[in-house]
Design an enzyme around this catalytic site. Structure first.
Site, mmCIF file in Angstrom:
data_model
loop_
_atom_site.group_PDB
_atom_site.id
_atom_site.type_symbol
_atom_site.label_atom_id
_atom_site.label_comp_id
_atom_site.label_asym_id
_atom_site.label_seq_id
_atom_site.Cartn_x
_atom_site.Cartn_y
_atom_site.Cartn_z
ATOM 1 C CE LYS A 202 31.713 66.415 65.961
ATOM 2 N NZ LYS A 202 31.013 65.154 66.485
ATOM 3 C CE LYS A 256 35.292 64.332 65.639
ATOM 4 N NZ LYS A 256 34.044 63.976 65.958
HETATM 5 C C1 PBG Z 1 29.569 61.759 66.394
HETATM 6 C C2 PBG Z 1 30.977 61.788 65.889
HETATM 7 C C3 PBG Z 1 31.583 62.124 64.722
HETATM 8 C C4 PBG Z 1 33.086 61.765 64.761
HETATM 9 C C5 PBG Z 1 33.119 61.601 66.330
HETATM 10 N N1 PBG Z 1 31.955 61.398 66.916
HETATM 11 C C6 PBG Z 1 31.100 62.207 63.359
HETATM 12 C C7 PBG Z 1 30.296 63.580 63.203
HETATM 13 O O1 PBG Z 1 30.178 64.484 63.914
HETATM 14 O O2 PBG Z 1 29.582 63.690 62.014
HETATM 15 C C8 PBG Z 1 33.884 61.552 63.874
HETATM 16 C C9 PBG Z 1 35.102 60.813 63.978
HETATM 17 C C10 PBG Z 1 35.832 60.728 62.764
HETATM 18 O O3 PBG Z 1 35.648 61.257 61.663
HETATM 19 O O4 PBG Z 1 37.074 59.968 63.167
HETATM 20 N N2 PBG Z 1 28.962 63.016 66.649
#
Ligand code: PBG
Length: 331
Positions: A202, A256
């Site tokens: 991520k 992601k």
């Molecule tokens: C929380 C999380 C996030 C997303 C999914 N889980 C945001 C982040 O990490 O700041 C992003 C999902 C999206 O942008 O559609 N940790």
């Protein structure tokens, strides 16, 4: 004589493109509703669903409107749902994330009651929507994210989500050791059968912008670059994260965002023998919606092209805010 060959090429890739039926016959990547997961937001204490301005078509739901939206998605054939909660009150520990009566736990109970095992109910497991500072973990007095103290909280959140009926928990906080801590917590609390879908690779991405409006979890200070991955690093770092998560017991892994990271997705898909998910995140959605609203791209073609590309790069499962709509197109 072969003198005619320059004029009449023998190899003609175009032959297989000449009719829609031929193209359909030889398509090697197909989209199917069952592999799509719809992310959903449920907010505590609102009387009506609240549209998210930066994500046209997406709303923060009440438990009631969530139930309708979820039922519609399942009826359309969508394979699973990923739940995010927005509590009415936040604190330093993100208490609402693990409270038995917390908003996601209440939503999970309602959906499990409505849908039983007809779909896969997944719960995003993080603290950022629940902490008053907006970081994904607990803070030290100096204001740094305390990795190891956070692990204990994540285990509690996982148990609360599984108790409430989550089929799958999906840790997204990028703390080192989070999968092992969650696995241990689930196992000792009678949830050895609940799989972990780890957000393994991520990245600290600008494409989460609209999500932070939807989930109200933007950090109040600093950013997430100290725990989420640096997009300038090579894909081998993603492989390292994935390997660590698998060694800790992850049942499936995620990359992601999706579209800017198709190279990483392909590397991960080639390296592992567990299901690989990709998350087409809020900013990817917003870009297409914004351009389509101006008539700059054909919305439906752009949506299908991006999702097909993500599948072609190796994703078995795709999380997308278009899941229900696309499922309708495919049926
Ligand atoms: C929380 C999380 C996030 C997303 C999914 N889980 C945001 C982040 O990490 O700041 C992003 C999902 C999206 O942008 O559609 N940790």
């Amino acid at each position: 004589m072969t003198s005619g060959s320059a004029q009449f090429p023998a190899a003609r890739p175009r032959r297989l493109r000449s009719t829609p039926a031929l193209r359909r016959l030889v398509a090697s990547t197909r989209l199917c509703p069952a592999e799509l997961v719809l992310p959903l937001f449920v907010k505590e204490g609102i009387p009506e669903p609240a549209p998210v301005a930066s994500m046209p078509g997406v709303a923060q739901h009440t438990v009631d409107s969530l139930r309708k939206e979820a039922a519609g998605a399942v009826a359309a054939g969508v394979g699973g749902l990923m739940l995010f909660g927005i509590p009415a009150a936040k604190d330093g520990n993100g208490s609402g994330a693990s409270a038995e009566g917390g908003v996601v736990q209440r939503a999970l109970r309602a959906l499990r009651g409505d849908l039983g095992d007809d779909t896969v109910l997944m719960a995003d497991l993080c603290l950022c929507e629940y902490t008053d500072h907006g970081h994904c973990g607990l803070l030290t007095d100096a204001g740094d994210v305390d990795n190891d103290a956070t692990l204990r909280r994540y285990a509690d959140v996982a148990v609360a989500q599984a108790d409430a009926g989550a089929h799958v928990v999906a840790p997204s906080g990028m703390m080192d050791g989070q999968v092992a801590a969650i696995r241990a917590g689930l196992d000792v609390h009678g949830h050895a059968g609940v799989p972990i879908l780890a957000y393994s690779a991520k990245y600290a991405s600008a494409f989460y912008g609209p999500f932070r409006d939807a989930a109200e979890g933007a950090p109040r200070f600093g950013d997430r670059a100290g725990y989420q991955q640096d997009f300038a690093r090579s894909g081998s770092e993603a492989l390292r994260e994935v390997r660590l998560d698998l060694a800790e017991g992850a049942d499936a892994v995620m990359v992601k965002p999706a579209l800017p990271y198709l190279d990483v997705l392909r590397q991960v898909a080639d390296a592992v023998d567990v299901p690989v998910a990709a998350y087409q995140v809020s900013g990817e959605y917003a870009m297409v919606e914004a351009a389509a609203a101006r008539g700059w791209v054909d919305r439906r073609r752009a949506v299908v092209e991006t999702l097909t590309a993500i599948r072609r790069a190796g994703a078995d499962v795709v999380l997308t805010y278009w899941a229900s709509e696309v499922a309708g197109w495919l049926s």
